[in-house]
Write an enzyme that holds these catalytic residues in place. Structure first.
Site: not given
Length: 447
Positions: A158, A164, A201, A203, A208, A275, A288, A292, A336
């Protein structure tokens, strides 16, 4: 309390903030690019200032222009909304220097949580469960391979400055490590100007789940329960719901307390989300923190009966929180609605809306800035509306959402409404048993 708030954003979130300001008796200032001069947030604000040309770099990301607008209008606070400058530490710092209250996190908090490797280290020290992986950044491929061998494949590389889904690569075996390393670094450098990576690792079969938190200036924090954001396409959320079909009361309590511990460890002030990934065994791991308000905040508002924008403004004005945690009283889901063609790989579909009919009825809320005759500019994010539906059960919400989607008429541009309608009819989705990989084998052929 503030006398006047400038909203450094556009579209539905700008309009959302303006509405709360009106209810609180606070004057509002809209800023807009020349592409947005006919947008509703410009029409509904008490004052409106043009800050530049359509490109974001010349308008909504132009800090000098935004600060000049605040100075001209004597705004004593700036609300950044989400996106654009909402997690920009430099903007937060400059607002401090100009004695304008930034309704969001401090520069130190934004930097601390924006650097994913540092955020993980901070959360681990606070006792928040974290995914096994590297301690900080990886300097070499050899170092990464050594860690991957120890924690066992699959692993995920990462970007530390990422978001995103950019700068991320899953590695299933050692033979693919070098290529994944090179690809992730290249994409991260191109997207963020920073090619630093860390390793975790991977997952398998994850959900989420994010926890909404609010912290005050005294260092106290509370949570308002979870949102399930597992329906994603290329790491972009499309549907969110609360409560999560997989979260028990016990798990909700544990995740909520972990989120509070993490927030209080950094003295977090404002609204934010912590999160997590939840695996098939019900174990959860910090992923993370977003410093905001989130796009999907309305579903939490509907099930707790709290105006989160109002709470954000009150906390920024120095009011302490009560310190009580809040739990869902109803079920709620958000779709959305994007100006995209789901039948053609979700290609953006800007243009003029020739006809518009929004759904209504019990349990229906639509947050949107568009209207018949409005031209969707090609310069910004393609989301044009959020359809928020609540009810007494998840089954009732899905049935009501399908009905509302069938009433939602947007002509002149392609939208994701057909995709959402198909999703609501999907048996696997209806069961509530799925992972973040759900849409990878979804059939888009008849959309």
């Amino acid at each position: 309390m503030f006398k006047k708030i400038l909203i450094a954003n556009r579209g539905e979130i700008a309009l959302r903030i303006i509405r709360t300001c009106k209810e609180m008796g606070v004057k509002s200032v809209a800023v807009y690019s020349t592409a947005d001069k006919e947008s509703l947030h410009v029409k509904f604000a008490d004052e409106a200032i043009c800050i530049g040309a359509p490109p974001s770099s010349e308008s909504y990301l132009n800090i000098p222009h935004i600060l000049a607008a605040a100075e001209i209008t004597n705004a004593d606070a700036i609300h950044p909304g989400y996106g654009f400058l909402a997690e920009n530490a430099e903007f937060s710092k400059i607002c401090q220097e100009y004695n304008i209250k930034y309704i969001g996190a401090t520069p130190e908090m934004i930097n601390g949580m924006g650097d994913k490797a540092n955020a993980k280290k901070t959360m681990k020290a606070a006792g928040v469960p974290t995914i096994p992986g590297s301690v900080g950044l990886i300097d070499t491929v050899a170092e990464g391979k050594k860690i991957a061998k120890k924690i066992k494949y699959p692993v995920i590389l990462k970007a530390t400055a990422g978001g995103g889904g950019k700068g991320m690569r899953i590695v299933h075996e050692e033979s693919g490590f070098q290529k994944a390393w090179d690809d992730a670094r290249q994409e991260s450098a191109a997207s963020f100007g920073n090619d630093a990576l860390y390793l975790e690792k991977f997952i398998e079969e994850p959900r989420h789940i994010e926890i909404q938190i609010v912290g005050d200036h005294k260092g106290n924090a509370c949570h308002l329960s979870e949102r399930d954001c597992s329906i994603q396409r290329r790491h972009q959320k499309l549907v969110e719901e609360t409560p999560s079909p997989i979260v028990t009361d016990e798990l909700r309590g544990k995740m909520g307390e972990a989120a509070i511990a993490g927030a209080e460890a950094i003295g977090y002030e404002g609204a934010g989300t912590v999160e997590f990934l939840v695996d098939k065994h019900g174990d959860f791991y910090f992923m993370e923190m977003n410093t905001r308000i989130q796009v999907e905040h309305p579903i939490t508002e509907e099930v707790t009966d709290f105006d989160l924008i109002k709470e954000q403004i009150k906390v920024a004005a120095g009011e302490p929180i009560l310190g009580i945690n809040y739990f869902p009283k109803l079920f709620c889901m958000e779709c959305r609605i994007n100006a995209e063609d789901p039948g053609k790989d979700f290609r953006p579909s800007p243009g003029k809306i020739t006809n518009l009919h929004m759904p209504g009825g019990h349990g229906i809320r639509v947050d949107s800035h568009v209207y018949a005759g409005y031209t969707i500019p090609p310069n910004y994010d393609s989301m044009i509306a959020k359809l928020i539906v609540s009810g007494q059960s998840r089954e009732e919400v899905i049935t009501r959402m399908e009905r509302a989607l069938s009433e939602f008429v947007i002509e002149g541009v392609k939208t994701t409404i057909p995709f959402h309608l198909k999703l609501m009819k999907d048996k696997k989705f209806q069961s509530g048993i799925f992972t973040t990989a759900f849409l990878e084998d979804f059939d888009y052929s008849d959309l």
